[in-house]
Design a protein around this motif. Structure first.
Motif, short mmCIF file in Angstrom:
data_model
loop_
_atom_site.label_atom_id
_atom_site.label_comp_id
_atom_site.label_asym_id
_atom_site.label_seq_id
_atom_site.Cartn_x
_atom_site.Cartn_y
_atom_site.Cartn_z
N TYR A 62 0.86 -1.18 0.00
CA TYR A 62 0.00 0.00 0.00
C TYR A 62 0.90 1.23 0.00
N ALA A 63 0.57 2.19 -0.87
CA ALA A 63 1.35 3.42 -0.99
C ALA A 63 0.52 4.60 -0.52
N LYS A 64 1.11 5.46 0.31
CA LYS A 64 0.43 6.68 0.78
C LYS A 64 1.47 7.78 0.92
N ASP A 65 1.25 8.88 0.16
CA ASP A 65 2.20 9.99 0.15
C ASP A 65 3.59 9.45 -0.20
N ILE A 70 4.35 -2.56 3.56
CA ILE A 70 4.39 -3.92 3.04
C ILE A 70 4.05 -4.89 4.17
N VAL A 71 3.06 -5.73 3.93
CA VAL A 71 2.68 -6.73 4.92
C VAL A 71 3.73 -7.84 4.97
N GLU A 72 4.14 -8.20 6.16
CA GLU A 72 4.89 -9.42 6.42
C GLU A 72 3.84 -10.43 6.89
N VAL A 73 3.57 -11.42 6.08
CA VAL A 73 2.36 -12.22 6.23
C VAL A 73 2.17 -12.79 7.63
N LYS A 74 1.05 -12.41 8.23
CA LYS A 74 0.61 -12.84 9.56
C LYS A 74 1.55 -12.37 10.67
N LYS A 75 2.50 -11.49 10.34
CA LYS A 75 3.44 -10.99 11.36
C LYS A 75 3.26 -9.50 11.62
N PRO A 97 -0.25 -9.51 14.98
CA PRO A 97 -0.53 -10.95 14.79
C PRO A 97 -1.66 -11.17 13.79
N GLY A 98 -1.44 -12.09 12.86
CA GLY A 98 -2.49 -12.47 11.91
C GLY A 98 -2.75 -11.46 10.82
N ASN A 99 -1.87 -10.49 10.63
CA ASN A 99 -2.12 -9.43 9.64
C ASN A 99 -1.90 -9.92 8.22
N VAL A 100 -2.83 -9.55 7.33
CA VAL A 100 -2.73 -9.89 5.91
C VAL A 100 -3.05 -8.69 5.01
N ASP A 101 -3.90 -7.77 5.48
CA ASP A 101 -4.33 -6.66 4.62
C ASP A 101 -4.29 -5.34 5.35
N LEU A 102 -4.41 -4.23 4.56
CA LEU A 102 -4.34 -2.90 5.15
C LEU A 102 -4.88 -1.87 4.19
N ALA A 103 -5.18 -0.68 4.74
CA ALA A 103 -5.56 0.49 3.94
C ALA A 103 -5.32 1.71 4.82
N VAL A 104 -5.19 2.89 4.18
CA VAL A 104 -4.86 4.11 4.92
C VAL A 104 -5.80 5.24 4.52
N ALA A 105 -6.28 5.98 5.52
CA ALA A 105 -7.04 7.21 5.32
C ALA A 105 -6.39 8.30 6.16
N ASP A 106 -6.03 9.41 5.52
CA ASP A 106 -5.31 10.49 6.21
C ASP A 106 -4.12 9.90 6.97
N ASN A 107 -4.09 10.07 8.28
CA ASN A 107 -2.97 9.56 9.07
C ASN A 107 -3.37 8.34 9.90
N THR A 108 -4.35 7.60 9.41
CA THR A 108 -4.78 6.39 10.12
C THR A 108 -4.66 5.19 9.20
N GLY A 220 -3.80 0.93 -2.95
CA GLY A 220 -3.41 -0.45 -2.76
C GLY A 220 -3.28 -1.16 -4.08
N GLY A 221 -2.91 -2.42 -4.03
CA GLY A 221 -2.79 -3.21 -5.24
C GLY A 221 -4.11 -3.86 -5.60
N SER A 222 -4.13 -4.57 -6.70
CA SER A 222 -5.35 -5.20 -7.18
C SER A 222 -5.76 -6.41 -6.35
N MET A 223 -4.85 -6.92 -5.52
CA MET A 223 -5.15 -8.08 -4.69
C MET A 223 -5.75 -7.69 -3.34
N ALA A 224 -6.00 -6.41 -3.14
CA ALA A 224 -6.46 -5.93 -1.84
C ALA A 224 -7.84 -6.46 -1.48
N ARG A 225 -8.07 -6.67 -0.18
CA ARG A 225 -9.38 -7.00 0.36
C ARG A 225 -9.91 -5.87 1.24
N PHE A 226 -9.13 -4.79 1.37
CA PHE A 226 -9.55 -3.59 2.08
C PHE A 226 -9.71 -2.48 1.05
#
Length: 436
Positions: A62-65, A70-75, A97-108, A220-226
């Motif tokens: 995911y790119a912002k500004d 970059i997700v480290e799968v499930k870490k 723990p258990g992280n796979v996906d992400l997204a960003v709005a403003d500074n969150t 995000g990329g095309s594989m995103a779920r967020f």
């Protein structure tokens, strides 16, 4: 005479039998799944920045500004200063723990953590801290070769981690165990990422009163779920889309749950529409009422994995068959969505096991896993010509942004300058480090 022949036969059989019981010691290397249990107390330790770590199993990007996540799968998530794509710098690592996906709005930043969605304050990228958390409603999932589930009775998450194990065995001298066995074709993490067994943990919850202007989001990329659009965070799993009101960025509030069917894989927001990739087709939802999106259509295709990106009146969908995806078709479909209630196929191009893709007219970038990356040029939205190809990487997904192409793959992060799309110029590479 017959007695002597019988003795000779018995002696020969004894020798053969003795030979069959000879033992040899051979080495077998294989993938071993180790059970892991995560308590809710462990899961919900506040997330804060830690020292940078190396890439081992990179996942979604995911790119912002000027920052890249970059997700480290499930870490967790790597935080990278990408203000100079020729020299990206690791700033910190977020253990989730258990992280796979992400997204960003403003500074969150929003990230999944098994059964939770975590909101993180990234206003200082070197010192990120948790700002809020909400239960997602997901109680299980499959990530690559390992699955997890939540036991609500004892409030424990049961997961597995994969290790490479080498052991020495006694064999019959004919075995061949010096390899890592795969019983079936397996997929890198994102190619088989599912969330299953949805339970609505907070039915009837309401969004925050009052609204604010829509937040600025990254890409995000095309594989995103967020996906984020108009103060809503949309999260898809294998069968549903869960909405979260993020009018107050640090306090996501669970909203509507929409059943989507089966085989849901990805989500791509564009203007006031949501384009959802599934194994049987592409769902189009009208999100002009952000908290209550309505389905407009379902563009059906043969069973396959199918991330989607959109630009203008066309959606670009890669269909990959075989293995987990089913089917046998490997193509790029260009779909006319000028009437989103009646999408139609405009053109189809053969591909070689395509994965994620990215569009920045007149450029289209298509990942083909271990076959690398294809660069296509559009003379118009439906007429594509291959102008370049790379075969020296394992390409999973891409983000084209301001003439910089960010490519993530099993072997690391690549960045290219695509000012001249017929001659991409590599800017940098961050290679993965072997896990074993």
């Amino acid at each position: 005479m017959k007695f002597k022949q019988l003795l000779l036969l018995m002696s020969w059989l004894a020798l053969v039998t003795a030979g069959c019981t000879d033992n040899c010691r051979q080495v077998r290397t294989y993938r071993k799944q180790i059970p892991v249990k995560v308590t809710l107390e462990e899961l919900r330790k506040p997330v804060v920045s830690t020292a940078p770590q190396q890439l081992i199993e990179p996942g979604k990007i995911y790119a912002k500004d000027n920052y890249l996540f970059i997700v480290e799968v499930k870490k967790g998530i790597h935080v990278i200063d990408n203000s100079n794509p020729s020299s990206p710098k690791f700033i910190s690592f977020l253990p989730i723990p258990g992280n796979v996906d992400l997204a960003v709005a403003d500074n969150t930043l929003y990230a999944d953590s098994y059964i939770d969605v975590v909101a993180l304050d990234i206003s200082n990228p070197a010192a990120i801290k948790e700002a809020g958390r909400v239960e997602s409603g997901f109680t299980g999932g499959l990530v690559g070769r390992t699955s997890w589930s939540y036991d609500n009775q004892i409030r424990i998450i049961n997961d597995y981690k994969e290790e490479i194990t080498t052991e020495t065995f006694d064999t019959d001298c004919e075995g061949n165990y010096g390899f890592i066995p795969y019983p079936i074709a397996l997929y890198w993490f994102g190619r088989a990422y599912l969330q299953s067994d949805f339970v609505n943990l907070s039915a009837g919850s309401k969004s925050n009163s009052g609204t604010t202007s829509p937040s600025t989001t990254g890409q995000g990329g095309s594989m995103a779920r967020f996906a984020i659009m108009n103060n809503q965070l949309y999260v898809v799993n294998s069968s549903v889309m869960q909405l979260f009101d993020i009018s107050t960025l640090s306090k996501p509030v669970k909203g509507k749950t929409i059943n989507l069917g089966w085989g849901i894989e990805t989500i791509f927001p564009y203007q006031d529409k949501l384009f959802i990739g599934a194994q049987d087709g592409m769902h189009i939802y009208d999100a002009s009422t952000p908290g209550d999106p309505k389905q407009l259509s379902l563009y059906r295709h043969i069973r396959s994995c199918d991330p989607v990106v959109v630009q203008g009146n066309y959606a670009y969908v890669t269909l990959r068959g075989g293995g987990f995806c089913g089917g046998a078709q490997n193509v790029l479909d260009v779909v006319d969505i000028s009437n989103p209630s009646m999408p139609t196929l405009a053109k189809s191009y053969p591909m070689d096991g395509p994965y994620g893709l990215g569009v920045d007219f007149p450029n289209l970038f298509v990942c083909e896993g271990p076959k690398g990356l294809k660069v296509l040029k559009m003379t118009d939205a439906t007429n594509l010509t291959q102008v370049q190809a790379f075969s020296d990487m394992n390409a999973y997904d891409v983000i084209p942004l301001r003439s910089t192409l960010m490519l993530i793959g099993k072997d690391g992060l690549y960045q290219y300058d695509y000012t001249n799309p017929t001659n991409l110029r590599q800017l940098s590479k961050i290679a993965v480090q072997p896990a074993y």
